[in-house]
Design a protein around this motif. Structure first.
Motif, PDB file in Angstrom:
ATOM      1  N   ASN A 113       0.934  -1.306   0.207  1.00 54.07           N
ATOM      2  CA  ASN A 113       0.037  -0.036  -0.017  1.00 54.07           C
ATOM      3  C   ASN A 113       0.981   1.233   0.072  1.00 54.07           C
ATOM      4  O   ASN A 113       1.816   1.459   0.659  1.00 54.07           O
ATOM      5  N   LEU A 114       0.427   2.277  -0.785  1.00 52.47           N
ATOM      6  CA  LEU A 114       1.420   3.527  -0.917  1.00 52.47           C
ATOM      7  C   LEU A 114       0.202   4.364  -0.770  1.00 52.47           C
ATOM      8  O   LEU A 114      -0.773   4.753  -1.367  1.00 52.47           O
ATOM      9  N   ILE A 115       0.248   5.302   0.351  1.00 51.40           N
ATOM     10  CA  ILE A 115      -0.358   6.360   1.100  1.00 51.40           C
ATOM     11  C   ILE A 115       0.268   7.530   0.795  1.00 51.40           C
ATOM     12  O   ILE A 115       1.014   7.582   1.499  1.00 51.40           O
ATOM     13  N   GLU A 116      -0.393   8.499   0.304  1.00 50.53           N
ATOM     14  CA  GLU A 116       0.109   9.988   0.672  1.00 50.53           C
ATOM     15  C   GLU A 116       0.100  10.492   2.035  1.00 50.53           C
ATOM     16  O   GLU A 116      -1.205  10.470   2.570  1.00 50.53           O
ATOM     17  N   ALA A 117       0.838  10.973   2.562  1.00 49.70           N
ATOM     18  CA  ALA A 117       0.950  11.306   4.024  1.00 49.70           C
ATOM     19  C   ALA A 117       1.826  12.685   4.120  1.00 49.70           C
ATOM     20  O   ALA A 117       2.640  12.970   3.297  1.00 49.70           O
TER      21      ALA A 117
END
Length: 370
Positions: free
Chosen positions: A240-244
């Protein structure tokens, strides 16, 4: 057996550069898997090792000796192809012994070699059959037997399992791994299937557009990816790649993720010095599905477990596991839960984030932040 070393290898077709400075080294008896999407250059690289393609520049050494300009027959390698390449008019025994016939090996020696490999591959009862009478898995065993009788320094496998059905692929993977453990011969294996790569390899080379993205052990490539491409290509489901956003909370750094509910999710960050340079900036937060799970399924040895209630959008039972789709930062993320986890689509559930397994990437360069 022999080691294999590739130094600054380039391969071009006219003005098109297919391999761009590849550097690899596999030890004597190692199992190197070349993996990547279609068109990444992995089969071309295998063909240059085999001598089926000339190199533009660089060096290939087998057993410490350069094979530049050597004919394939002089390189002491054996190749197993995707298509099996068996002679339909010959029996299994004749297919296996064909190369020995060409080299003028006497019949007694041939029979001994055939008996040996047929015992190893469990195809003794097939020796009098023609390829048309064999299943796909049996044909692949025969193709492997033909390579084995040569007793080469290096085996080359070019997507040998791609023509088989899913269950047979799993069975043949086990056979190849068992064969390698028994023979101890150096193997270079091409596949587009990253599960095959992780299962078989002692070392993995991940290629994209002719460029080596990462080279290391399966554990290094899976758990310590160098960039976004490796992180998402290796693993199923993928990372999973999530913008943070990185925020400073006094003594500690946290990442803030937008939530579908009001407010945001805050998660503590493990000690990564370079993240201080990203305070107030966006990063890509990477976490594998198995590190995002239900509370009871969390890794009890980890000292960095964070919990947060998340809206469960989709539940996908998968026998030994249950997968859940949640929305994090406006993007779907997959959590891998225990099979009997009590979750319901459309309701909130407390999920555990194993932040000791988290990785971070620069969203512009896509490179790992360390």
């Amino acid at each position: 057996m022999a080691s294999l070393k590739i130094k600054n290898l380039h391969k071009s077709y006219s003005s098109v550069e297919v391999l761009k400075g590849i550097d690899l080294e596999i030890e004597d008896g190692g199992f190197l898997v070349l993996v990547g999407p279609s068109g990444c250059g992995k089969s071309t690289l295998l063909n240059t090792i085999a001598g089926l393609e000339d190199i533009t520049s660089g060096e290939i050494l087998i057993g410490g000796n350069s094979v530049a300009g050597l004919h394939p027959s002089k390189r002491d390698i054996a190749m197993v192809f995707q298509s099996y390449a068996l002679y339909p008019n010959m029996t299994v025994a004749q297919n296996i012994s064909f190369g020995m016939d060409i080299r003028g090996i006497d019949k007694a020696e041939q029979k001994k070699a055939i008996d040996n490999v047929s015992s190893i591959l469990q195809i003794g009862e097939l020796l009098d059959r023609k390829p048309s009478q064999l299943s796909g898995g049996q044909r692949q065993r025969v193709a492997m037997g033909r390579a084995l009788v040569r007793d080469p320094q290096v085996f080359l496998f070019d997507e040998p399992l791609s023509n088989l059905d899913a269950k047979l692929r799993v069975d043949m993977r086990t056979e190849i791994k068992r064969l390698h453990a028994r023979m101890g011969t150096t193997i270079v294996y091409v596949t587009h299937d990253q599960i095959e790569a992780l299962t078989l390899a002692t070392k993995i080379a991940v290629l994209k557009d002719g460029i080596l993205q990462q080279f290391g052990t399966p554990d290094e490539v899976y758990n310590d990816p160098k960039n976004v491409f490796v992180a998402t290509f290796m693993g199923s489901p993928s990372m999973n790649l999530i913008e943070a956003t990185v925020a400073d909370k006094g003594k500690n750094l946290v990442i803030e993720i937008a939530s579908t509910d009001a407010g945001k999710i805050e998660l503590p960050v493990k000690n990564i010095a370079s993240l201080k340079d990203y305070i107030g900036k966006k990063v890509l937060f990477g976490i594998r599905p198995e590190a995002l799970t239900d509370r009871e399924g969390a890794d009890r040895t980890s000292k960095q477990i964070a919990h947060h209630d998340c809206m469960i959008e989709v539940v996908e039972p998968a026998g030994s596991d249950t997968f859940a789709v949640v929305n994090l930062g406006g993007k779907e993320a997959i959590a891998r839960l225990r099979a009997d986890a009590k979750i319901v689509a459309g309701e909130h559930a407390s999920l555990a984030f194993n932040m000791s397994k988290a990785v971070f990437f620069d969203p512009e360069t896509t490179q790992r932040i360390r």
